[in-house]
Design a protein around this motif. Structure first.
Motif, mmCIF file in Angstrom:
data_model
loop_
_atom_site.group_PDB
_atom_site.id
_atom_site.type_symbol
_atom_site.label_atom_id
_atom_site.label_comp_id
_atom_site.label_asym_id
_atom_site.label_seq_id
_atom_site.Cartn_x
_atom_site.Cartn_y
_atom_site.Cartn_z
ATOM 1 N N THR A 167 0.849 -1.193 0.000
ATOM 2 C CA THR A 167 0.000 0.000 0.000
ATOM 3 C C THR A 167 0.884 1.242 0.000
ATOM 4 O OG1 THR A 167 -0.155 0.343 2.408
ATOM 5 C CG2 THR A 167 -1.674 -1.267 1.416
ATOM 6 N N HIS A 170 -6.981 -4.083 8.400
ATOM 7 C CA HIS A 170 -7.817 -4.746 7.404
ATOM 8 C C HIS A 170 -8.922 -5.501 8.111
ATOM 9 C CE1 HIS A 170 -5.919 -8.734 8.017
ATOM 10 N NE2 HIS A 170 -4.762 -8.099 8.021
ATOM 11 N N THR A 178 -12.581 -8.010 7.466
ATOM 12 C CA THR A 178 -13.348 -8.846 6.569
ATOM 13 C C THR A 178 -14.607 -9.291 7.294
ATOM 14 O OG1 THR A 178 -13.298 -10.805 5.163
ATOM 15 C CG2 THR A 178 -12.060 -10.938 7.206
ATOM 16 N N ARG A 193 -11.341 -7.590 12.532
ATOM 17 C CA ARG A 193 -10.518 -6.414 12.215
ATOM 18 C C ARG A 193 -9.109 -6.640 12.760
ATOM 19 N NH1 ARG A 193 -10.177 -0.771 14.365
ATOM 20 N NH2 ARG A 193 -9.971 0.611 12.564
ATOM 21 N N VAL A 218 0.828 -5.089 3.775
ATOM 22 C CA VAL A 218 -0.184 -5.860 4.487
ATOM 23 C C VAL A 218 0.029 -7.309 4.060
ATOM 24 C CG1 VAL A 218 -2.653 -6.200 4.875
ATOM 25 C CG2 VAL A 218 -1.765 -3.901 4.432
ATOM 26 N N LEU A 243 -2.951 -12.125 3.520
ATOM 27 C CA LEU A 243 -4.392 -11.995 3.323
ATOM 28 C C LEU A 243 -4.938 -13.260 2.659
ATOM 29 C CD1 LEU A 243 -4.648 -8.322 1.995
ATOM 30 C CD2 LEU A 243 -5.274 -9.142 4.269
ATOM 31 N N TYR A 284 -12.048 -7.604 1.456
ATOM 32 C CA TYR A 284 -11.477 -6.862 2.579
ATOM 33 C C TYR A 284 -11.767 -5.377 2.467
ATOM 34 C CZ TYR A 284 -8.641 -10.950 3.747
ATOM 35 O OH TYR A 284 -8.228 -12.195 4.102
ATOM 36 N N ARG A 285 -11.810 -4.748 3.634
ATOM 37 C CA ARG A 285 -11.801 -3.295 3.729
ATOM 38 C C ARG A 285 -10.447 -2.941 4.338
ATOM 39 N NH1 ARG A 285 -13.577 0.756 7.496
ATOM 40 N NH2 ARG A 285 -14.666 2.441 6.401
ATOM 41 N N ILE A 286 -9.687 -2.107 3.648
ATOM 42 C CA ILE A 286 -8.385 -1.666 4.149
ATOM 43 C C ILE A 286 -8.559 -0.225 4.620
ATOM 44 C CG2 ILE A 286 -5.924 -1.432 3.664
ATOM 45 C CD1 ILE A 286 -6.813 -4.244 3.055
ATOM 46 N N SER A 346 -11.804 -0.842 -0.634
ATOM 47 C CA SER A 346 -12.174 -2.256 -0.650
ATOM 48 C C SER A 346 -11.308 -2.987 -1.660
ATOM 49 C CB SER A 346 -13.641 -2.408 -1.044
ATOM 50 O OG SER A 346 -14.460 -1.772 -0.095
#
Length: 137
Positions: free
Chosen positions: A30, A48, A50, A58, A88, A91, A96-98, A121
């Motif tokens: 990222t 992150h 899910t 989280r 990150v 995974l 996922y929401r980052i 996302s």
């Protein structure tokens, strides 16, 4: 002096990006750009998550301290800009929401207010072969 407007943008990955599944979990690079940093200390966190609601999990992926020791007179109005690259890792396949959060530190110990937050996302999934081939395809 006027309080600079603090701003954060997520450069990599883009919102809605699909990341290829890897054995042992996928790694995600990222990159965010922070603008308007004033003299002082900040805490930069990447999370992150899910799942939804009660089944939401989280996880904190990274936490880094940013220390701005000096802001030139010319930059005082707008503050300092900085890019933060964070990995990150591991995974699993899924959606996922980052989330990227920046807090101002009140002291070495005490975390102050949230000054900026962004979220995107991503999906970790098996990519179609034509996307997996890289640049050569």
């Amino acid at each position: 002096s006027a309080e600079a407007v603090f701003w954060m943008e997520v450069l990599v990955p883009w919102d809605g990006q699909t990341v290829a599944t890897q054995p042992g979990g996928s790694n995600l690079s990222t990159l965010t750009r922070l603008t308007g940093l004033q003299k002082g200390s900040y805490l930069f966190e990447v999370w992150h998550s899910t799942g939804e609601g009660d089944s939401c999990s989280r996880t904190k992926a990274a936490a880094e301290t940013i220390i701005v020791t000096w802001v030139s007179e010319a930059a005082q109005e707008g503050g300092v800009s900085m890019e933060m690259g964070v990995e990150v890792s591991e995974l699993r396949p899924g959606d996922y929401r980052i989330e990227f959060d920046v807090f101002k530190m009140e002291s070495d110990e005490e975390v102050g207010p949230l000054v900026a937050t962004r979220a995107i996302s991503i999906s970790v999934a098996r990519l179609p072969p034509y996307l997996d081939a890289g640049e050569d395809g």
